[in-house]
Design an enzyme around this catalytic site. Structure first.
Site, PDB file in Angstrom:
ATOM      1  N   HIS A   1       0.948  -1.031  -0.022  1.00 46.28           N
ATOM      2  CA  HIS A   1       0.140  -0.215   0.148  1.00 46.28           C
ATOM      3  C   HIS A   1       0.949   1.119  -0.318  1.00 46.28           C
ATOM      4  CE1 HIS A   1      -3.274   2.622   1.528  1.00 46.28           C
ATOM      5  NE2 HIS A   1      -3.788   2.131   0.407  1.00 46.28           N
TER       6      HIS A   1
ATOM      7  N   LYS B   1       2.972   4.550  -1.932  1.00 48.23           N
ATOM      8  CA  LYS B   1       2.982   5.408  -2.298  1.00 48.23           C
ATOM      9  C   LYS B   1       4.194   6.000  -2.388  1.00 48.23           C
ATOM     10  CE  LYS B   1      -1.219   3.368  -1.835  1.00 48.23           C
ATOM     11  NZ  LYS B   1      -2.043   4.468  -1.628  1.00 48.23           N
TER      12      LYS B   1
ATOM     13  N   ASP C   1      15.095  10.753  -9.912  1.00 50.20           N
ATOM     14  CA  ASP C   1      16.853  10.826  -9.355  1.00 50.20           C
ATOM     15  C   ASP C   1      16.515  11.806  -8.333  1.00 50.20           C
ATOM     16  OD1 ASP C   1      17.584  10.631 -12.518  1.00 50.20           O
ATOM     17  OD2 ASP C   1      16.410  12.991 -13.298  1.00 50.20           O
TER      18      ASP C   1
END
Length: 1467
Positions: A183, A185, A190
């Site tokens: 879950h 995110k 870079d």
């Protein structure tokens, strides 16, 4: 501006309580917090203190965090960053929408445009393949892999280990997501990363409100890249497969180096724990920083990986969130404010309680029903919006009841209505905290967590705690909060009475029924119906890209050459290189260490590298000034500098070894060679602990060298004049673009060969007087293979210590591998050493062996001197013994890589050390070895008889016992020597002393196990068993723990009585070793003669104990112990009947026990247990009524002391009449059928059973029982014994929660070896009763009976049986245990720094064993710390030993689990 990390002095460790990480008492310096942040409020400083003890910390400068506002901003930024990425992209998300073809096209364009770009994508396997074989996240990404190759784009899918077996097979898609998801995110590009709660699908890009913070920091981005890379290495790999309709397949790469989560979840979680714990804790990125100017931001990454951790939960999110919310309760925080939001308002109870106890005003923002994605959907998801409304109402009601109604406001967010044009959903979550007198929020939580129980228990989450005094960022947080609140409406208790907020009755009933489980239930429904939000993790990109994109193409292999100095140059050289004893030199070295990770790509030919071998003065300097945090940081953030450092050290060491005048104090100093070895020793464990470096290690250490300096290139050849030509330097092995120029040996081979040469180097480790050749393979000490001493000096011995330490460090890779990998993968450094030339093997083998065996720890020592002073000789002996054991016991792998061609395999060579050790045959050599072993192992016995207890040294006893065991099983002639010379009898005393002395000491349990297994091995030898009949005359000089009052008997008597005492007094902690102890008795039984009365009594007591119904029915395996003991009785009767009249008479006196066992059934057994229980209860009640209740006394028990059932040896059943005497002689006139002895035995037992509830089976359960097995029906008058008890016996050795049945009883009871014993009783009992009935015999004189049994008694059809000895069998599990014990001892010895060690492995994350801190108070003689050698699983293996015969050379192990409690000959 680069992120910096908090100094390690600002936090202490983390105390772990159950499955929650609890911050220890914070020790952060408030002055530093004030220096970094201008937030001087005490609550903020306390939060920084707590957070620093929980998670890693990064410091950012002004303007390094940007806050995005709307989904469109997030999507446009995402596309822009992908298209402009230079080196890497890593995306962690729950899923990528199956229609996100534009996003896939942008990734394709970025890969096509930039050939150096690497892409890593991590999603959830269940969510990402839900729609297969229709289009899914996996199917739309697979073409990218096919087009660009998996070396440029890698797609991984995490699968929770919670979903496996039948659950995975039968639970349908969508619903299976309730067992856990990936879950996180994380969206990295870079040196920038976006932390959010948004997934990658259309609604999150258009009309689903979330939060998005972009961090412009290379160090934070690197950190999360490592997180994703680690999870990727624990995840399935998507590979295109056009033959399948779905277009892809999920594979488990061999590079994952751990089993699949759905097949071996526990082993998978052990690997995950080892890899992740170093990243989530406070020390994972910590190092010192220079003072920063104000206007800074601190970022604490909080991790939630509960599904991956075992046995403890090392996640930090829960502790971090709780610590943040604790700020709100601080009374001094009343002048501040806060806001909390969660799209789904079923927050964790711990968070809810803290919000309800706030001291400052705050706002709760949640989604209105019209902004909930489940609004007006079908069942059951349609119940979720009103359920959230009900939870919101209850929260507000509780706030009012708690007196916080004026402080807490509830607001609902709404933007249109979901499902209608311009309708939005709400998915934001986080916290904003504004301290008193602050212009805006200074504290925030940003990330993927939903703050629910599910987030804390089932999913992988990535959240960050941000604390900032940056006015620009504070204003951004303020604007963000105001933007969200611009679409909220305050809700009061009266508003919940409105029609649109009315909650249906079925929802209320569901909430009431679920109660405390409501949160998890709602989360389950979520996973069944919604595309739950959140993602995370990063891909293991090449080292250069992980550290910021810098190329390693220019990394060159330095080749420092020691020059000839003129007199003036030498003077200048010494002036320049001052000793590390000066504080300024130590400071200079410390600054040099900082430069390793603060400056990237330090040139290979920079003079900077010389300080590592010029400045340190001692090993302590290196290990103190080059901290664990420094090593991890340079390893993880500046890998090219680590490469250059290793190459510089190795090449300089090679050149010194090749120098014609080494060791020369000016031209080729020994100090520089020592410092090279010290720094390399410091580095190796931290390279080994990181599993992700295994591929690099294989190429760097064992691959072809690029322009390396080989031994053939003598330093003298290039030193024709000062300022000569610089040596050619080529790129290091980590570069992939340079041309490979092989130089012969791989770097690791060259280093090992150099180290071994230095062990035999004249003037360095050997006396200068030996110099014929610089390297002379002369044996260090007289003894095996050497009769002429060569002499030594303290300096030579000190140099041997440093060199041996380096070799041990190289061999210690074993510590960082799971035990199951040893037999297949092996350790290449050890493989190389044990397969080297015969001349080197013999010299090193004899040198190590003689050094150990000649050591006398008591010679010329002052009492307790080992506590105060370091003994360099002891350190040398310790390292010698440890290396000798590591080489002798090394299990050769199944396949061995070819050093000259790593891609090919060669035939497995033999272990030359083991082979040549097995060829020792001279009597004087064996005598020398045995004397040396006895000298060390006897020391505690000698010290125990001293008036100064504890005056003996505790070192190397476990290792010496290992060497004794290895000698027994490796060298057949050594076994014969021990038996023929009766020296084996001396070791019997030792093998019993250590278990008796340390039976309840967790730190010594490995030594106890080993002694018992060695004893079992010895008893399998016929000659040894026969020697045990020798009288034992040294009993009076034994320690108190081994003495038996008025002992008179043989070594066999002593051994059996000691085994009895060990079982009776060990409190059950040795239950897994009972089979080995009983087998040892069975092994020697056919050869026993003239057993004493006491010994026979103990054997009958053992029989009484293990034949009792409560013991036999407590477990499905306890009857095996009974079979072993019956086999022992048979062995004596069949082979030594006339030589053991006391035992035969004892068996006759206990005939009722044997007869009762022969007629045993389940009903009778359960009745006996219940009857004993009732009698004890009645006796206790009567005593209470008379006021005679006495305090309970401690009893020796088999099981650990607890509320579980246990039993003791040596006391009568309280429902039976006491035996008149424990002596056979005293009871000789009592008839064998005397009522006074009914149901009793010599030395009976006491059952301490709790009354287990009778469980009457249901009709359904009864129908599943085997045919012929009957049980009482409900309401029947059947006896209690007909029921089924659920025994939770602490002394049981098999499966817990066992329910005995008559069918189970019938499966083994008829197979017990009763025939010999019952025949003996039937034939001899009448004859003995006749003798006892003779009135002419004295009442108390047993001699007539014993004389009859010794001379006249005969049993028909009694013939000598074939002995069936069982030795210890080496399985893969046993080998893993032994290796863990060996390297655990090595690890522990380095922790005792007061004895001269330096802590080579202290603080590293080992995998072979677990480190268990000693909770007792440290003392001068008992330093803190112990190794848990995880060997309890050997119990199941030991039970299988009954299947094996006496071991011979090349014996094949028996099956690990027996199919019968009997040996094959009697099955």
């Amino acid at each position: 501006m680069n992120a910096k990390s908090i100094p390690p002095s600002l936090y202490n460790g983390i105390a772990r309580n159950g499955r929650r990480v609890v911050p220890a008492v914070p020790t952060i310096r408030y002055a530093y917090a004030a220096q970094v942040l201008r937030l001087h409020h005490s609550s903020v400083e306390n939060l920084i203190s707590k957070a620093s003890a929980i998670a890693p910390c990064f410091e950012l400068g002004k303007g390094e965090i940007k806050i995005l506002r709307e989904p469109a901003d997030f999507y446009s930024t995402l596309k822009h960053k992908i298209l402009n990425a230079k080196s890497r992209i890593f995306l962690s998300t729950l899923y990528i929408g199956k229609k996100e073809l534009e996003l896939v096209a942008i990734i394709r364009e970025a890969l096509s445009t930039n050939k150096n770009l690497q892409v890593s994508i991590l999603t959830d396997a269940l969510r990402g393949t839900r729609e297969s074989p229709n289009p899914s996240a996996a199917s739309i990404l697979a073409p990218l892999i096919e087009e660009f190759g998996d070396d440029r784009i890698e797609v991984r899918m995490f699968h929770t280990p919670n979903l496996r077996g039948l659950k995975k097979m039968y639970i349908p898609k969508r619903f299976n997501e309730g067992w856990g998801l990936q879950h996180m995110k994380l969206y990295g590009f870079d040196n920038e990363i976006i932390l959010s709660g948004a997934n990658l699908s259309d609604d999150y890009f258009t009309n689903r409100q979330d939060r998005y913070h972009m961090f412009s920091s290379d160090r934070i981005t690197d950190y999360y890249a490592k997180i994703q890379s680690t999870v990727c290495s624990l995840s399935y790999k998507v590979q295109p497969d056009n033959t399948l309709k779905q277009g892809y397949v999920l594979s488990w790469p061999v590079t994952n180096v751990c089993p699949e989560p759905v097949t071996e979840p526990e082993a998978y979680k052990e690997t995950a724990t080892a890899r992740l714990t170093s990243l989530v804790g406070p020390g994972s990125t910590v190092s010192e920083v220079k003072p920063r100017t104000p206007s800074s931001t601190l970022v604490f990454p909080l991790a939630q990986y509960t599904p991956l951790f075992t046995p403890e939960n090392y996640s930090t999110e829960h502790a971090g969130v709780c610590a943040t919310l604790d700020v709100l309760k601080d009374p001094s925080f009343k002048g501040g404010s806060w806001a909390f939001t969660a799209g789904y308002f079923n927050i964790h109870p711990d968070y809810r309680n803290r919000l309800l106890n706030t001291a400052a005003p705050g706002t709760i923002i949640t989604a209105s029903q019209q902004a909930n994605g489940f609004y007006k959907s079908g069942w059951p998801s349609g119940m979720l919006p009103p359920a959230y409304t009900l939870l919101s109402k209850r929260f507000l009601r509780d706030a009012i009841a708690n007196g916080k109604g004026d402080l807490i406001a509830l607001e609902e967010w709404r933007r249109g209505t979901v499902g209608e044009p311009d309708g939005w959903t709400y998915h934001a979550k986080g916290l904003w905290v504004t301290p008193p007198e602050s212009a805006g929020p200074a504290i925030t939580l940003i990330g993927s967590t939903n703050f629910t129980r599910r987030s804390n228990a089932l999913d992988l989450e990535a959240t960050a705690l941000v604390i900032s005094d940056d006015a620009e960022y504070q204003q951004g947080l303020k604007d963000e909060l105001e933007w969200l609140r611009s679409r909220t409406e305050k809700v009061t208790m009266q508003d919940f009475d409105a029609k649109e907020r009315k909650v249906a009755l079925d929802v209320k009933i569901g909430v009431c029924l679920l109660g405390d489980k409501l949160g998890l239930a709602i989360d389950k429904v979520h996973s069944f119906t919604l595309r739950i939000t959140s993602s995370r993790r990063t891909h293991d990109l090449p080292a250069a890209q992980l550290s910021g994109g810098a190329s390693t193409a220019n990394v060159k292999e330095p080749s420092y050459r020691t020059k000839h100095y003129t007199k003036n140059q030498v003077q200048h050289h010494h002036t320049h290189n001052r000793s590390m004893g000066a504080s300024d030199s130590k400071l200079a070295f410390r600054r040099g260490v900082f430069r390793l990770y603060e400056e990237r790509n330090i040139p290979a030919d920079d003079e900077y590298w010389t300080q590592f071998w010029q400045l340190p003065e001692t090993a302590s300097d290196v290990f103190t000034l080059f901290s664990t945090a420094d090593l991890r940081r340079v390893r993880d953030t500046a890998p090219e500098n680590l490469d250059n450092l290793i190459l510089a050290l190795c090449n300089h060491l090679f050149e010194l070894r090749q120098h014609p005048q080494f060791p020369h104090p000016e031209l080729a100093p020994a100090k520089e060679a020592l410092n090279c070895m010290r720094v390399l020793t410091r580095i190796f464990p931290f390279v080994y602990e990181k599993a992700e470096l295994e591929e690099w290690e294989e190429k760097f250490w064992w691959g072809p060298r690029r322009g390396a300096v080989s031994r053939a290139n003598s330093m003298a050849a290039s030193e024709t004049a000062d300022g000569g030509a610089e040596p050619q330097r080529t790129p290091s092995s980590r570069s992939t673009s340079s041309k490979i120029v092989p130089s012969g040996k791989p770097l690791a081979v060259e280093l090992l060969d150099t180290a071994i040469d230095l062990l035999f180097f004249c003037g360095f480790t050997l006396p200068q007087t030996l110099e014929k050749d610089k390297v002379t393979y002369a044996i260090w000490e007289t003894g095996v293979g050497c009769t002429q001493p060569i002499g030594t000096t303290k300096e030579c011995e000190a140099n041997k210590i440093e060199t041996l330490r380096l070799i041990l460090a190289m061999a210690s890779k074993t510590m960082y591998q799971p035990s199951y990998a040893l037999s297949t993968k092996g350790i290449r450094s050890i493989t190389h050493i044990v397969s080297t030339d015969k001349r080197i093997v013999l010299a090193l083998l004899c040198s190590l062996l003689n050094t150990v065996m000649k050591y006398n720890p008591t010679a010329w020592r002052v009492t307790y001197s080992h506590v105060v002073f370091n003994d360099p000789r002891q350190i040398l002996v310790t390292y010698s013994l440890q290396l000798l054991l590591a080489l002798l016991t090394y299990p050769m792998p199944q396949q061995v890589a070819n050093d000259t061609n790593p891609d090919s395999q060669v035939a497995v060579p033999q272990n030359n050390f083991r082979y040549y050790f097995s060829k020792l045959h001279r009597t004087q050599d064996f005598q020398f070895i045995v004397d040396g072993m006895s000298r060390i192992l006897n020391q505690p016995i000698q010290a125990s008889n001293s008036y100064l207890p504890g005056s003996g040294q505790k070192h190397i006893r476990p290792e010496m016992m290992m060497l004794f065991w290895e000698s027994l099983q490796t060298n057949r002639r050594f076994r014969s020597y021990l038996i023929d010379t009766e020296r084996a009898l001396d070791f019997v005393v030792l093998l019993l002393y250590y278990p008796l002395e340390h039976k309840t000491d967790p730190a010594q349990i490995g030594l106890v196990r080993m002694c018992i297994f060695i004893l079992q091995t010895l008893t399998a030898e016929q000659g040894f068993s026969e020697k045990l009949n020798k009288p034992f005359e040294g009993h009076g000089s034994l320690p108190a723990c081994m003495r038996t009052p008025a002992f008179s008997g043989s070594y066999a008597d002593f051994m059996i009585i000691s085994i009895y005492n060990l079982i009776a007094t060990s409190k059950g902690v040795l239950s897994s070793l009972y089979p080995a102890l009983f087998l040892s008795i069975a092994n020697i039984a056919p050869y026993l003669q003239n057993l004493s009365v006491v010994t026979c009594t103990k054997l009958i007591q053992l029989f009484t104990s293990i034949s009792s119904p409560g013991f036999l029915l407590a477990n499905d395996s306890n009857h095996i112990l009974l079979a072993y003991l019956l086999e022992a009785f048979n062995g004596v009767i069949e082979n030594q009947f006339h030589e053991n009249p006391d035992l035969v008479y004892a068996i006759l006196r206990a005939h009722r026990r044997f007869e009762s066992l022969a007629d045993f059934n389940l009903e009778k057994g359960l009745e006996d247990i219940q009857r004993i229980k009732q009698k004890k209860d009645e006796a206790k009640k009567a005593a209470e009524e008379r006021g005679e209740v006495k305090p309970m006394t401690q009893r020796p028990v088999f099981g650990p002391r607890s509320t579980d059932p246990t039993f003791a040896i040596g006391e009568d059943d309280e429902d039976e009449e006491k035996s008149r005497s424990n002596s056979i002689a005293d009871a000789s006139r009592i008839p064998l059928t005397s009522p006074s002895e009914r149901d009793s035995s010599v030395g009976s037992i006491d059952w301490n059973l709790q009354s287990p509830p009778l469980r009457v089976m249901s009709e359904k359960a009864r129908g599943k029982l085997p045919e012929g097995v009957t049980t009482p029906r409900r309401g029947s008058n059947a006896s209690l014994a007909s029921g089924m008890f659920n025994f939770a016996s602490s002394f049981a050795i098999g499966k817990p929660d066992f329910n005995p049945t008559q069918a189970w009883l019938d499966s083994w009871l008829p197979l017990l070896p009763f025939q010999t014993i019952m025949t003996t009783i039937e034939e001899l009992r009448p004859q003995v009763e006749e003798i006892m009935a003779n009135p002419a015999q004295p009442l108390t004189d047993p001699q007539p009976i014993l004389e009859f049994l010794r001379t006249q008694a005969e049993v028909k059809d009694l013939h000598p049986s074939q002995p069936n000895p069982r030795s210890f069998i080496w399985t893969e599990l046993a080998v893993g245990w032994f290796e863990s014990m060996l390297f655990g001892s090595i690890y522990l010895s380095e922790m005792e720094l007061t004895n001269g060690a330096v802590g080579v492995w202290t603080g590293t994350h080992v995998r072979l064993f677990k480190i268990q801190q000693d909770t007792s108070t440290p003392t001068l003689l008992k330093p803190k710390g112990a190794v848990d050698f995880v060997a309890d699983r050997l119990a199941s293996v030991t039970l299988g030993l009954a299947q094996s015969k006496t071991p011979t050379e090349g014996q094949t192990p028996a099956p690990s689990a027996p199919t019968s409690p009997l040996p094959p000959s009697q099955q």
